[in-house]
Scaffold this motif. Sequence first.
Motif, PDB file in Angstrom:
ATOM      1  N   TYR A 582       0.564  -1.242  -0.285  1.00 43.48           N
ATOM      2  CA  TYR A 582      -0.041  -0.195   0.031  1.00 43.48           C
ATOM      3  C   TYR A 582       0.840   1.151  -0.056  1.00 43.48           C
ATOM      4  O   TYR A 582       1.839   0.832   0.638  1.00 43.48           O
ATOM      5  CB  TYR A 582      -0.831  -0.216   1.566  1.00 43.48           C
ATOM      6  CG  TYR A 582      -2.303  -1.426   1.149  1.00 43.48           C
ATOM      7  CD1 TYR A 582      -3.596  -1.371   0.344  1.00 43.48           C
ATOM      8  CD2 TYR A 582      -1.433  -2.526   1.773  1.00 43.48           C
ATOM      9  CE1 TYR A 582      -4.417  -1.793   0.924  1.00 43.48           C
ATOM     10  CE2 TYR A 582      -2.463  -3.203   1.704  1.00 43.48           C
ATOM     11  CZ  TYR A 582      -3.707  -3.422   1.110  1.00 43.48           C
ATOM     12  OH  TYR A 582      -4.864  -4.463   1.569  1.00 43.48           O
ATOM     13  N   GLU A 646      -4.201   1.358  -2.390  1.00 43.94           N
ATOM     14  CA  GLU A 646      -3.057  -0.220  -3.179  1.00 43.94           C
ATOM     15  C   GLU A 646      -2.574   0.405  -3.923  1.00 43.94           C
ATOM     16  O   GLU A 646      -2.910   0.866  -5.202  1.00 43.94           O
ATOM     17  CB  GLU A 646      -4.530  -1.197  -3.708  1.00 43.94           C
ATOM     18  CG  GLU A 646      -5.001  -2.057  -2.699  1.00 43.94           C
ATOM     19  CD  GLU A 646      -5.976  -3.042  -3.491  1.00 43.94           C
ATOM     20  OE1 GLU A 646      -5.823  -3.173  -4.211  1.00 43.94           O
ATOM     21  OE2 GLU A 646      -6.304  -3.816  -2.672  1.00 43.94           O
ATOM     22  N   ARG A 653      -8.622   1.834  -0.040  1.00 42.79           N
ATOM     23  CA  ARG A 653      -8.830   1.041   0.592  1.00 42.79           C
ATOM     24  C   ARG A 653      -9.064   1.533   1.669  1.00 42.79           C
ATOM     25  O   ARG A 653     -10.499   0.748   2.727  1.00 42.79           O
ATOM     26  CB  ARG A 653      -7.803  -0.562   0.943  1.00 42.79           C
ATOM     27  CG  ARG A 653      -7.858  -1.348  -0.442  1.00 42.79           C
ATOM     28  CD  ARG A 653      -8.717  -1.822  -0.459  1.00 42.79           C
ATOM     29  NE  ARG A 653      -8.844  -2.740  -1.980  1.00 42.79           N
ATOM     30  CZ  ARG A 653      -9.374  -3.878  -2.174  1.00 42.79           C
ATOM     31  NH1 ARG A 653     -10.393  -3.434  -1.965  1.00 42.79           N
ATOM     32  NH2 ARG A 653      -9.143  -4.128  -2.783  1.00 42.79           N
ATOM     33  N   ARG A 693     -13.702   0.950   1.307  1.00 40.46           N
ATOM     34  CA  ARG A 693     -13.470  -0.295   0.639  1.00 40.46           C
ATOM     35  C   ARG A 693     -13.042  -2.007   1.284  1.00 40.46           C
ATOM     36  O   ARG A 693     -11.642  -1.823   1.120  1.00 40.46           O
ATOM     37  CB  ARG A 693     -13.506  -0.399  -0.957  1.00 40.46           C
ATOM     38  CG  ARG A 693     -13.717  -1.517  -1.243  1.00 40.46           C
ATOM     39  CD  ARG A 693     -13.784  -1.893  -3.585  1.00 40.46           C
ATOM     40  NE  ARG A 693     -14.113  -3.301  -3.587  1.00 40.46           N
ATOM     41  CZ  ARG A 693     -13.997  -3.481  -4.879  1.00 40.46           C
ATOM     42  NH1 ARG A 693     -13.628  -2.641  -5.235  1.00 40.46           N
ATOM     43  NH2 ARG A 693     -14.070  -4.768  -5.120  1.00 40.46           N
ATOM     44  N   THR A 695     -12.557  -4.447   1.752  1.00 42.44           N
ATOM     45  CA  THR A 695     -12.222  -6.164   1.297  1.00 42.44           C
ATOM     46  C   THR A 695     -12.655  -5.664  -0.256  1.00 42.44           C
ATOM     47  O   THR A 695     -13.703  -4.331  -0.717  1.00 42.44           O
ATOM     48  CB  THR A 695     -12.957  -7.109   2.326  1.00 42.44           C
ATOM     49  OG1 THR A 695     -13.965  -7.056   1.684  1.00 42.44           O
ATOM     50  CG2 THR A 695     -12.173  -6.693   2.984  1.00 42.44           C
ATOM     51  N   SER A 699     -17.574  -2.180   2.110  1.00 40.82           N
ATOM     52  CA  SER A 699     -17.319  -1.558   2.245  1.00 40.82           C
ATOM     53  C   SER A 699     -18.108  -0.370   3.818  1.00 40.82           C
ATOM     54  O   SER A 699     -18.790  -0.936   4.196  1.00 40.82           O
ATOM     55  CB  SER A 699     -17.971  -0.327   1.109  1.00 40.82           C
ATOM     56  OG  SER A 699     -19.061  -0.251   0.607  1.00 40.82           O
TER      57      SER A 699
END
Length: 855
Positions: A582, A646, A653, A693, A695, A699
């Motif tokens: 990240y 990401e 994320r 989000r 995963t 979210s």
Amino acid sequence: MAPNTRIRLIPLLLLGMSGATFAQGLPPLLVSPDLLRPAPARVVAPVPATDTQRPAPVEARPQAPSPAAGQASATVPQVTVEERSLPAAVPQTQAVAPEQAETPRARQAQPADAPAAATVPLGAVAKLPAGTTAVSALRILGARGIELVAEGEAELQRDDVLLTADRVTYREPTDEVLAEGNVVMLRGQDRIEGPRATLVVGDQVGSFESPRYVLSREQGPREAGGEARPVAGSGAADLLRLEGENQYRLENATWTTCRANDPDWYIKARDLQLDYDREVGTARGGSVVFMDVPLFWMPWAEFPLNGQRQSGLLPPTFGSSNKTGVDFTQPYYFNLAPNYDATLAPRIMSRRGLQLGGEFRYLGEDYQGTSRVEWMPKDNVTGEERRLGALQHQHRIAPNLYGTVDLNAVSDDSYFEDLSSRIGVASRVNLLREGRLIYTGGWWTASALAQSYQTLSPDPESRNRSPYRRLPQLRLDAARADLPGGVSAVLNTEYVHFAHEDARRDRDEARRFTAYPQVSLPMTGAAWFVTPKAGLHYTSYDIDRSPADAGMKTSVTRSLPIVSVDSGLFFERDTNLFGGDYLQTLEPRLYYLRVPSRKQDEIPLFDTSRFDVGFAQLFSENRFSGSDRIGDANDLTAAVSTRLIESDTGIERLRAVVGQRYYFSDQKVSLNSGDTLRPSGQGAELLAGIGGRVTRTVSVDSYVQYNTDSGRSERINASVRYQPDFAKVLNLSYRYAPSLRIADSIVGLEDVNVSGQWPLGRGWYGVGRVTHSLKDNRVTEAIGGLEYNGGCWAFRIAMHRFAIDESDVTKAVFLQLELNDLASIGSNPVSLIKRSVPGYGKINDSSADRVFGVD
């Protein structure tokens, strides 16, 4: 002379007789490929181009010694047998070895309802020069310039037309083709097949007996930036006539956008005309059949072939509610011109009676607009005449001068509450009426506005106050960011006359002038910014006092210096969390605001209200909207935010932010007498939020406003969404605002909301939403529905219950059958569901919808 010698002289004699003088009057020579070679290879016979401008044919492979120089060339067709994978692009017929080329049999094995472009790409056939005709088969019998008969996997190709059959007869002088046995014609994206067909190739006219067809076109994007998509119509008929390019006429025919051999729905007509130039189908003596059941009969009707507009009856809409009873509307659409249209919509309500509605839309090079009217001669419940009128118009008067008009009116205060089954319409209170002019001069803009409202009060015991009218409002705004030394300057000026219908009772009227010049010096670096800013806010009022405020000052002026400094830093680093790479950011920000206190109690409130506290408001100059109150401030706001992005995809994320405002002086300016004023000392408002989000499927989004003085939360918004796939979504949200204010009253809010869409199996989907007020312990809104995706059609049923207040409950039922790319029958609940269920996915991709009457 020896017999063998005489036999060898026969070809030479024939060649000698082939000159122009000797060729006249001779019968055509028929040559069978079986005489030349027993192998079942395709045979090529020359088909000379009828256009003198066509390219010269490629020289064929010699089969016999060439004639000596000076001899006349033979007029007898020269037959060539070649083992080729594809026919060469020459203006003559050619042979193709069946084991090397795609055979017509293989093409005919494709299902009749498959798109032609996908199953038989024309790229697999030789691309010929324009106007060139190529004929190939296992056997060819021919007379040059008169007739060719191709038998056994026969093919004829010209331009984008490819005709395959067991037997093809081509008459060159008339350009006619007779095809028999397993006939398939591919033309562009179209595919037609049948047992027998006649065709004039160049004119693209002819007929097919007992055909099955698939006609496919590209539909343009529905929205700017969207993608085109194919729309295919298919069916069968007793007879199909080709009447030129893009023109088809069928007898005893069917048409559908379903691609199955046994379609779930189709239009059945005695006479069916398909005009792909206008994208319109015309059915005479027809009906719409769904699941083998005729839904309604159409003596004459036009329908879209590609989602385009055309005049005619639109499918009826119907529903039911406790306010209107059974509700049925039959719209008729007038496609008057490419740039304007109209819709007439008679509506019958079992409780209320008959209503007539109409809409007119227009679009010009410099203008566009919509007008709408509704009229009910007599409401069976109230006994009154009821009316609605609306006009929206935008106009570019000159290159830099624009104008807009927005007018709305109804005959009575309860119009929407009684006659609408949608909460977004039924709860309307203020109907806008305004006209606006805007002139843009590059770095400056001038505008003029005249604005008023019709305010509805359905409950006579609780009268709604209308906003002030602006008659007129004049503005001049300018901005320059290119001044010497990097200085930016902004000027906002306004003159407005506020008027009110209750001026003789308890509402003041006034003329207000405002000027706010500002200068700033933005300074930035790669990882930082600092922006000092200073301005002077000047306001002057000339007030006409109401009898309730008699004796108060009629002239008020106010001057306030406003100084602020905004600054921030940007930090980034690469990190590895939860097994992923990240980019993490850290963004601290400080904002200082200084506005001195001025007594403003004698200034009426014309266009001012208090902003809700939020992250955007923490960094704004004024905690009030409008210009009637300028909040005093000696505050410092500190906030820090972080994001996880990401590295591979750039997807954010996670984002988190926390901020607090610190007060160095007591607040003194309020909007209402009961408002809470923040004292100096420690910061009172602590704001925090987290979302993103988390995963691939989950979210979250949350926001909390916490009062450190009272030790309690003043606002909470939290939601979580689970969405593993399209049309699979579950939402849970919570809202809490005990001090929520509407107008002059504190109403408070605390509710929980559950909504979602989920497949139930075998094409069925469930959709719903429930909003429960924890404060009042009652359900304020509920939606429940079922959807079915039939591939080329969809069915929906939905029930909607909402309460504007505890004693006023509206219940409505929506029932819709949507035939993809044709029409929707019933009342459409999709817009309601989209607003109510975040993440909702429409289960069928179709352009079918009503032109008039949607929200």
